[in-house]
Design an enzyme around this catalytic site. Sequence first.
Site, PDB file in Angstrom:
ATOM      1  N   ASP A  31       0.857  -1.193   0.000  1.00  0.00           N
ATOM      2  CA  ASP A  31       0.000   0.000   0.000  1.00  0.00           C
ATOM      3  C   ASP A  31       0.891   1.240   0.000  1.00  0.00           C
ATOM      4  O   ASP A  31       1.877   1.314   0.730  1.00  0.00           O
ATOM      5  CB  ASP A  31      -0.905  -0.011   1.245  1.00  0.00           C
ATOM      6  CG  ASP A  31      -2.037   0.990   1.127  1.00  0.00           C
ATOM      7  OD1 ASP A  31      -3.205   0.563   1.082  1.00  0.00           O
ATOM      8  OD2 ASP A  31      -1.760   2.216   1.071  1.00  0.00           O
ATOM      9  N   ILE A  32       0.532   2.195  -0.834  1.00  0.00           N
ATOM     10  CA  ILE A  32       1.350   3.394  -1.004  1.00  0.00           C
ATOM     11  C   ILE A  32       1.312   4.290   0.241  1.00  0.00           C
ATOM     12  O   ILE A  32       2.227   5.076   0.477  1.00  0.00           O
ATOM     13  CB  ILE A  32       0.920   4.143  -2.293  1.00  0.00           C
ATOM     14  CG1 ILE A  32       2.041   4.970  -2.862  1.00  0.00           C
ATOM     15  CG2 ILE A  32      -0.335   4.955  -2.079  1.00  0.00           C
ATOM     16  CD1 ILE A  32       1.804   5.415  -4.294  1.00  0.00           C
ATOM     17  N   GLU A  94     -12.107   3.417  -1.091  1.00  0.00           N
ATOM     18  CA  GLU A  94     -11.792   4.495  -2.039  1.00  0.00           C
ATOM     19  C   GLU A  94     -11.652   3.964  -3.452  1.00  0.00           C
ATOM     20  O   GLU A  94     -11.967   4.663  -4.409  1.00  0.00           O
ATOM     21  CB  GLU A  94     -10.465   5.163  -1.654  1.00  0.00           C
ATOM     22  CG  GLU A  94     -10.526   5.960  -0.371  1.00  0.00           C
ATOM     23  CD  GLU A  94      -9.130   6.365   0.115  1.00  0.00           C
ATOM     24  OE1 GLU A  94      -8.155   6.244  -0.668  1.00  0.00           O
ATOM     25  OE2 GLU A  94      -9.029   6.779   1.275  1.00  0.00           O
ATOM     26  N   VAL A  95     -11.102   2.757  -3.573  1.00  0.00           N
ATOM     27  CA  VAL A  95     -10.847   2.190  -4.904  1.00  0.00           C
ATOM     28  C   VAL A  95     -11.867   1.092  -5.180  1.00  0.00           C
ATOM     29  O   VAL A  95     -11.886   0.069  -4.486  1.00  0.00           O
ATOM     30  CB  VAL A  95      -9.410   1.618  -4.995  1.00  0.00           C
ATOM     31  CG1 VAL A  95      -9.154   1.049  -6.389  1.00  0.00           C
ATOM     32  CG2 VAL A  95      -8.372   2.677  -4.640  1.00  0.00           C
ATOM     33  N   HIS A  99     -10.388  -5.588  -2.937  1.00  0.00           N
ATOM     34  CA  HIS A  99      -9.024  -5.781  -2.416  1.00  0.00           C
ATOM     35  C   HIS A  99      -9.079  -6.111  -0.938  1.00  0.00           C
ATOM     36  O   HIS A  99      -9.936  -5.621  -0.210  1.00  0.00           O
ATOM     37  CB  HIS A  99      -8.145  -4.556  -2.670  1.00  0.00           C
ATOM     38  CG  HIS A  99      -8.712  -3.266  -2.166  1.00  0.00           C
ATOM     39  ND1 HIS A  99      -9.667  -2.563  -2.865  1.00  0.00           N
ATOM     40  CD2 HIS A  99      -8.486  -2.555  -1.036  1.00  0.00           C
ATOM     41  CE1 HIS A  99      -9.987  -1.467  -2.200  1.00  0.00           C
ATOM     42  NE2 HIS A  99      -9.292  -1.442  -1.073  1.00  0.00           N
ATOM     43  N   HIS A 101      -7.042  -5.831   2.505  1.00  0.00           N
ATOM     44  CA  HIS A 101      -5.934  -5.191   3.228  1.00  0.00           C
ATOM     45  C   HIS A 101      -5.285  -6.222   4.145  1.00  0.00           C
ATOM     46  O   HIS A 101      -5.986  -6.930   4.879  1.00  0.00           O
ATOM     47  CB  HIS A 101      -6.448  -4.039   4.100  1.00  0.00           C
ATOM     48  CG  HIS A 101      -6.904  -2.838   3.350  1.00  0.00           C
ATOM     49  ND1 HIS A 101      -6.097  -1.758   3.113  1.00  0.00           N
ATOM     50  CD2 HIS A 101      -8.094  -2.543   2.781  1.00  0.00           C
ATOM     51  CE1 HIS A 101      -6.763  -0.838   2.438  1.00  0.00           C
ATOM     52  NE2 HIS A 101      -7.993  -1.291   2.222  1.00  0.00           N
TER      53      HIS A 101
HETATM   54  P1  AMP Z   1      -9.618   1.389   0.229  1.00  0.00           P
HETATM   55  O1  AMP Z   1      -9.771   2.628   1.045  1.00  0.00           O
HETATM   56  O2  AMP Z   1     -10.046   0.143   0.963  1.00  0.00           O
HETATM   57  O3  AMP Z   1     -10.257   1.519  -1.134  1.00  0.00           O
HETATM   58  O4  AMP Z   1      -8.071   1.194   0.026  1.00  0.00           O
HETATM   59  C1  AMP Z   1      -7.384   1.660  -1.075  1.00  0.00           C
HETATM   60  C2  AMP Z   1      -5.935   1.638  -0.688  1.00  0.00           C
HETATM   61  O5  AMP Z   1      -5.176   1.756  -1.870  1.00  0.00           O
HETATM   62  C3  AMP Z   1      -5.511   2.787   0.238  1.00  0.00           C
HETATM   63  O6  AMP Z   1      -4.989   2.270   1.447  1.00  0.00           O
HETATM   64  C4  AMP Z   1      -4.449   3.533  -0.585  1.00  0.00           C
HETATM   65  O7  AMP Z   1      -3.375   3.988   0.213  1.00  0.00           O
HETATM   66  C5  AMP Z   1      -4.011   2.471  -1.577  1.00  0.00           C
HETATM   67  N1  AMP Z   1      -3.504   2.972  -2.848  1.00  0.00           N
HETATM   68  C6  AMP Z   1      -4.037   3.914  -3.638  1.00  0.00           C
HETATM   69  N2  AMP Z   1      -3.302   4.087  -4.749  1.00  0.00           N
HETATM   70  C7  AMP Z   1      -2.274   3.184  -4.663  1.00  0.00           C
HETATM   71  C8  AMP Z   1      -1.165   2.862  -5.488  1.00  0.00           C
HETATM   72  N3  AMP Z   1      -0.960   3.483  -6.663  1.00  0.00           N
HETATM   73  N4  AMP Z   1      -0.306   1.904  -5.088  1.00  0.00           N
HETATM   74  C9  AMP Z   1      -0.506   1.266  -3.919  1.00  0.00           C
HETATM   75  N5  AMP Z   1      -1.525   1.534  -3.081  1.00  0.00           N
HETATM   76  C10 AMP Z   1      -2.404   2.476  -3.443  1.00  0.00           C
END
Ligand code: AMP
Length: 109
Positions: A31-32, A94-95, A99, A101
């Site tokens: 995770d970034i 957010e995405v 996924h 975690h």
């Molecule tokens: P969620 O809030 O469950 O959708 O988690 C999305 C996660 O993706 C967050 O913890 C972000 O920090 C992570 N994230 C977003 N963009 C990237 C990226 N390019 N590479 C790795 N992690 C990312």
Amino acid sequence: MEQITIFHKIRDKQIPADVVYEDDEVLAFKDIHPKAPTHLLFIPKHFVASVAELTPETAHLPGMLILKAQKFAAQQGIAGYKLTFHVGKEGGQEVPYLHLHFLAEQVLE
Ligand code: AMP
């Protein structure tokens, strides 16, 4: 139409990620914005937006991700960890690409 997310682009190697594990079914990367010393994301290669979008055909995917995380942890000698799915914007997702975690206090070697 399927919305293209940042995780599609990571899966398809269109943008870089710190990949720690990959096979035919899954990709795992750091995770970034890590919220623990080890914070990984496990995504299925087959796209599903969220737990909220699962159907009988895709219901196996969360279990498959958990098994991959379990095997990865065992291989890395990580004794304990937290696994979380955020579901929907109101659930902190957010995405919109399913996924898992993976958070651990132990640092990845
Ligand atoms: P969620 O809030 O469950 O959708 O988690 C999305 C996660 O993706 C967050 O913890 C972000 O920090 C992570 N994230 C977003 N963009 C990237 C990226 N390019 N590479 C790795 N992690 C990312």
